[in-house]
Design a protein around this motif. Sequence first.
Motif, PDB file in Angstrom:
ATOM      1  N   GLU A   1     -48.516  -9.638 -22.338  1.00 56.64           N
ATOM      2  CA  GLU A   1     -48.317 -11.043 -22.179  1.00 56.64           C
ATOM      3  C   GLU A   1     -48.882 -11.444 -23.715  1.00 56.64           C
ATOM      4  N   GLY A   2     -48.267 -12.609 -23.978  1.00 55.09           N
ATOM      5  CA  GLY A   2     -48.573 -13.483 -25.166  1.00 55.09           C
ATOM      6  C   GLY A   2     -48.534 -12.725 -26.568  1.00 55.09           C
ATOM      7  N   SER A   3     -47.716 -11.460 -26.629  1.00 57.29           N
ATOM      8  CA  SER A   3     -47.853 -10.722 -27.903  1.00 57.29           C
ATOM      9  C   SER A   3     -46.418 -11.078 -28.397  1.00 57.29           C
ATOM     10  N   ALA A   4     -46.221 -10.999 -29.782  1.00 60.40           N
ATOM     11  CA  ALA A   4     -44.964 -11.548 -30.271  1.00 60.40           C
ATOM     12  C   ALA A   4     -44.142 -10.229 -30.294  1.00 60.40           C
ATOM     13  N   PRO A   5     -42.959 -10.440 -30.345  1.00 60.93           N
ATOM     14  CA  PRO A   5     -41.862  -9.411 -30.100  1.00 60.93           C
ATOM     15  C   PRO A   5     -41.846  -8.597 -31.310  1.00 60.93           C
ATOM     16  N   GLU A   6     -41.559  -7.559 -31.281  1.00 61.26           N
ATOM     17  CA  GLU A   6     -41.536  -6.497 -32.488  1.00 61.26           C
ATOM     18  C   GLU A   6     -40.061  -6.669 -33.156  1.00 61.26           C
ATOM     19  N   ALA A   7     -40.070  -6.733 -34.446  1.00 56.40           N
ATOM     20  CA  ALA A   7     -38.689  -6.715 -35.273  1.00 56.40           C
ATOM     21  C   ALA A   7     -37.918  -5.553 -35.110  1.00 56.40           C
TER      22      ALA A   7
ATOM     23  N   GLN B   1     -38.237  -2.979 -22.750  1.00 57.55           N
ATOM     24  CA  GLN B   1     -38.879  -3.357 -23.748  1.00 57.55           C
ATOM     25  C   GLN B   1     -39.681  -4.570 -23.517  1.00 57.55           C
ATOM     26  N   ARG B   2     -39.046  -5.612 -22.955  1.00 60.37           N
ATOM     27  CA  ARG B   2     -39.641  -6.875 -22.928  1.00 60.37           C
ATOM     28  C   ARG B   2     -40.836  -6.825 -21.883  1.00 60.37           C
ATOM     29  N   ARG B   3     -40.436  -6.159 -20.619  1.00 58.25           N
ATOM     30  CA  ARG B   3     -41.382  -5.844 -19.346  1.00 58.25           C
ATOM     31  C   ARG B   3     -42.642  -5.127 -20.151  1.00 58.25           C
ATOM     32  N   SER B   4     -42.489  -4.232 -21.023  1.00 56.87           N
ATOM     33  CA  SER B   4     -43.484  -3.470 -21.307  1.00 56.87           C
ATOM     34  C   SER B   4     -44.487  -3.788 -22.102  1.00 56.87           C
ATOM     35  N   ARG B   5     -44.010  -4.993 -22.845  1.00 55.96           N
ATOM     36  CA  ARG B   5     -45.112  -5.567 -24.028  1.00 55.96           C
ATOM     37  C   ARG B   5     -46.158  -6.484 -23.180  1.00 55.96           C
TER      38      ARG B   5
ATOM     39  N   LYS C   1     -24.339  -3.224 -21.176  1.00 59.10           N
ATOM     40  CA  LYS C   1     -25.299  -3.005 -20.018  1.00 59.10           C
ATOM     41  C   LYS C   1     -26.734  -2.086 -20.540  1.00 59.10           C
ATOM     42  N   ALA C   2     -26.083  -1.201 -21.153  1.00 58.89           N
ATOM     43  CA  ALA C   2     -27.433  -0.193 -21.746  1.00 58.89           C
ATOM     44  C   ALA C   2     -28.294  -0.980 -22.837  1.00 58.89           C
ATOM     45  N   GLU C   3     -27.676  -1.768 -23.755  1.00 59.15           N
ATOM     46  CA  GLU C   3     -28.525  -2.387 -24.557  1.00 59.15           C
ATOM     47  C   GLU C   3     -29.315  -3.457 -23.881  1.00 59.15           C
ATOM     48  N   PHE C   4     -28.835  -4.004 -22.907  1.00 53.98           N
ATOM     49  CA  PHE C   4     -29.391  -5.488 -22.094  1.00 53.98           C
ATOM     50  C   PHE C   4     -30.620  -4.671 -21.231  1.00 53.98           C
ATOM     51  N   ASP C   5     -30.318  -3.521 -20.549  1.00 55.53           N
ATOM     52  CA  ASP C   5     -31.224  -2.896 -19.955  1.00 55.53           C
ATOM     53  C   ASP C   5     -32.592  -2.310 -20.783  1.00 55.53           C
ATOM     54  N   GLN C   6     -32.101  -1.888 -21.958  1.00 53.57           N
ATOM     55  CA  GLN C   6     -33.432  -1.587 -22.940  1.00 53.57           C
ATOM     56  C   GLN C   6     -33.875  -2.763 -23.305  1.00 53.57           C
ATOM     57  N   PHE C   7     -33.457  -3.777 -23.637  1.00 55.47           N
ATOM     58  CA  PHE C   7     -34.000  -4.968 -23.928  1.00 55.47           C
ATOM     59  C   PHE C   7     -34.806  -5.405 -23.053  1.00 55.47           C
ATOM     60  N   MET C   8     -34.581  -5.336 -21.584  1.00 58.44           N
ATOM     61  CA  MET C   8     -35.331  -6.015 -20.645  1.00 58.44           C
ATOM     62  C   MET C   8     -36.514  -4.930 -20.274  1.00 58.44           C
TER      63      MET C   8
END
Length: 124
Positions: A115-121, A109-113, A100-107
Amino acid sequence: MELVHKLDEYGKPAWIGLMIAGFVVFWPIGLAILGYMMWSGRMGCFKRSRGQWWKSESRASGSSGNAAFDDYKAETLRRLEEEQEEFKEFLEQLRRAKDKAEFDQFMSQRRSRPEGSAPEANPA
Protein backbone atom coordinates in the motif's frame (compact mmCIF):
# COMPACT_ATOMS: atom_id res chain seq x y z
CA MET A 1 3.41 12.56 -88.07
CA GLU A 2 6.32 11.35 -90.19
CA LEU A 3 8.49 11.42 -87.09
CA VAL A 4 6.00 9.23 -85.21
CA HIS A 5 5.98 6.63 -88.00
CA LYS A 6 9.77 6.70 -88.23
CA LEU A 7 10.11 6.20 -84.46
CA ASP A 8 7.56 3.38 -84.58
CA GLU A 9 9.71 1.63 -87.21
CA TYR A 10 12.71 1.73 -84.85
CA GLY A 11 10.58 0.57 -81.92
CA LYS A 12 10.52 1.30 -78.22
CA PRO A 13 14.25 2.13 -77.86
CA ALA A 14 13.82 5.07 -80.25
CA TRP A 15 10.90 6.41 -78.22
CA ILE A 16 12.84 6.03 -74.98
CA GLY A 17 15.85 7.77 -76.50
CA LEU A 18 13.68 10.66 -77.69
CA MET A 19 12.10 10.94 -74.25
CA ILE A 20 15.51 11.03 -72.53
CA ALA A 21 16.75 13.63 -75.00
CA GLY A 22 13.64 15.67 -74.26
CA PHE A 23 14.34 15.54 -70.54
CA VAL A 24 17.96 16.58 -71.13
CA VAL A 25 17.04 19.53 -73.36
CA PHE A 26 14.05 20.82 -71.39
CA TRP A 27 12.21 18.66 -68.85
CA PRO A 28 8.65 19.58 -69.96
CA ILE A 29 9.45 18.21 -73.43
CA GLY A 30 10.50 14.88 -71.93
CA LEU A 31 7.40 14.86 -69.76
CA ALA A 32 5.19 15.57 -72.77
CA ILE A 33 6.79 12.72 -74.72
CA LEU A 34 6.33 10.37 -71.76
CA GLY A 35 2.66 11.39 -71.51
CA TYR A 36 2.18 10.82 -75.25
CA MET A 37 3.84 7.40 -75.02
CA MET A 38 1.55 6.37 -72.16
CA TRP A 39 -1.59 7.81 -73.79
CA SER A 40 -0.93 6.21 -77.17
CA GLY A 41 -0.01 2.78 -75.78
CA ARG A 42 3.58 2.94 -77.01
CA MET A 43 4.86 2.56 -73.46
CA GLY A 44 4.02 -1.13 -73.48
CA CYS A 45 2.88 -1.36 -69.87
CA PHE A 46 -0.59 -0.13 -70.80
CA LYS A 47 -1.29 -2.49 -73.70
CA ARG A 48 -5.06 -2.50 -73.25
CA SER A 49 -6.93 0.37 -74.78
CA ARG A 50 -8.32 2.95 -72.42
CA GLY A 51 -11.68 2.06 -70.93
CA GLN A 52 -11.24 -1.70 -71.17
CA TRP A 53 -9.59 -2.35 -67.81
CA TRP A 54 -12.98 -3.12 -66.29
CA LYS A 55 -13.81 -5.84 -68.80
CA SER A 56 -11.19 -8.26 -67.52
CA GLU A 57 -12.35 -7.70 -63.94
CA SER A 58 -16.00 -8.34 -64.78
CA ARG A 59 -15.04 -11.51 -66.61
CA ALA A 60 -13.58 -12.92 -63.39
CA SER A 61 -16.97 -12.92 -61.70
CA GLY A 62 -19.00 -13.93 -64.76
CA SER A 63 -19.88 -17.30 -66.20
CA SER A 64 -17.22 -19.44 -67.84
CA GLY A 65 -19.77 -21.14 -70.07
CA ASN A 66 -19.38 -24.46 -68.26
CA ALA A 67 -22.12 -25.04 -65.66
CA ALA A 68 -20.18 -27.70 -63.75
CA PHE A 69 -17.14 -25.45 -63.42
CA ASP A 70 -19.30 -22.48 -62.41
CA ASP A 71 -20.96 -24.59 -59.67
CA TYR A 72 -17.55 -25.77 -58.45
CA LYS A 73 -16.25 -22.20 -58.45
CA ALA A 74 -19.28 -20.89 -56.52
CA GLU A 75 -19.00 -23.69 -53.93
CA THR A 76 -15.26 -23.11 -53.50
CA LEU A 77 -15.72 -19.38 -53.06
CA ARG A 78 -18.51 -19.98 -50.51
CA ARG A 79 -16.30 -22.41 -48.59
CA LEU A 80 -13.37 -19.98 -48.59
CA GLU A 81 -15.58 -17.19 -47.30
CA GLU A 82 -16.76 -19.45 -44.45
CA GLU A 83 -13.16 -20.35 -43.60
CA GLN A 84 -12.24 -16.68 -43.62
CA GLU A 85 -15.04 -15.91 -41.13
CA GLU A 86 -13.97 -18.81 -38.90
CA PHE A 87 -10.38 -17.54 -38.98
CA LYS A 88 -11.48 -14.01 -38.06
CA GLU A 89 -13.42 -15.45 -35.10
CA PHE A 90 -10.35 -17.48 -34.07
CA LEU A 91 -8.15 -14.37 -34.16
CA GLU A 92 -10.71 -12.47 -32.09
CA GLN A 93 -10.66 -15.25 -29.48
CA LEU A 94 -6.84 -15.10 -29.38
CA ARG A 95 -6.93 -11.34 -28.90
CA ARG A 96 -9.47 -11.65 -26.09
CA ALA A 97 -7.38 -14.36 -24.38
CA LYS A 98 -4.25 -12.23 -24.66
CA ASP A 99 -6.08 -9.17 -23.33
CA LYS A 100 -7.45 -11.20 -20.41
CA ALA A 101 -4.00 -12.62 -19.58
CA GLU A 102 -2.46 -9.12 -19.64
CA PHE A 103 -5.24 -7.73 -17.48
CA ASP A 104 -4.95 -10.61 -14.99
CA GLN A 105 -1.19 -10.03 -14.80
CA PHE A 106 -1.75 -6.34 -14.15
CA MET A 107 -4.26 -7.06 -11.41
CA SER A 108 -2.00 -9.61 -9.70
CA GLN A 109 0.93 -7.16 -9.76
CA ARG A 110 -1.29 -4.42 -8.41
CA ARG A 111 -2.53 -6.59 -5.56
CA SER A 112 0.96 -7.77 -4.65
CA ARG A 113 2.58 -4.34 -4.21
CA PRO A 114 2.49 -2.76 -0.80
CA GLU A 115 0.00 0.00 0.00
CA GLY A 116 1.23 3.52 -0.87
CA SER A 117 4.21 2.48 -3.02
CA ALA A 118 4.63 3.88 -6.52
CA PRO A 119 4.03 1.52 -9.43
CA GLU A 120 7.12 0.14 -11.14
CA ALA A 121 7.92 1.20 -14.68
CA ASN A 122 7.40 -1.62 -17.14
CA PRO A 123 10.19 -1.69 -19.78
CA ALA A 124 8.02 -3.65 -22.23
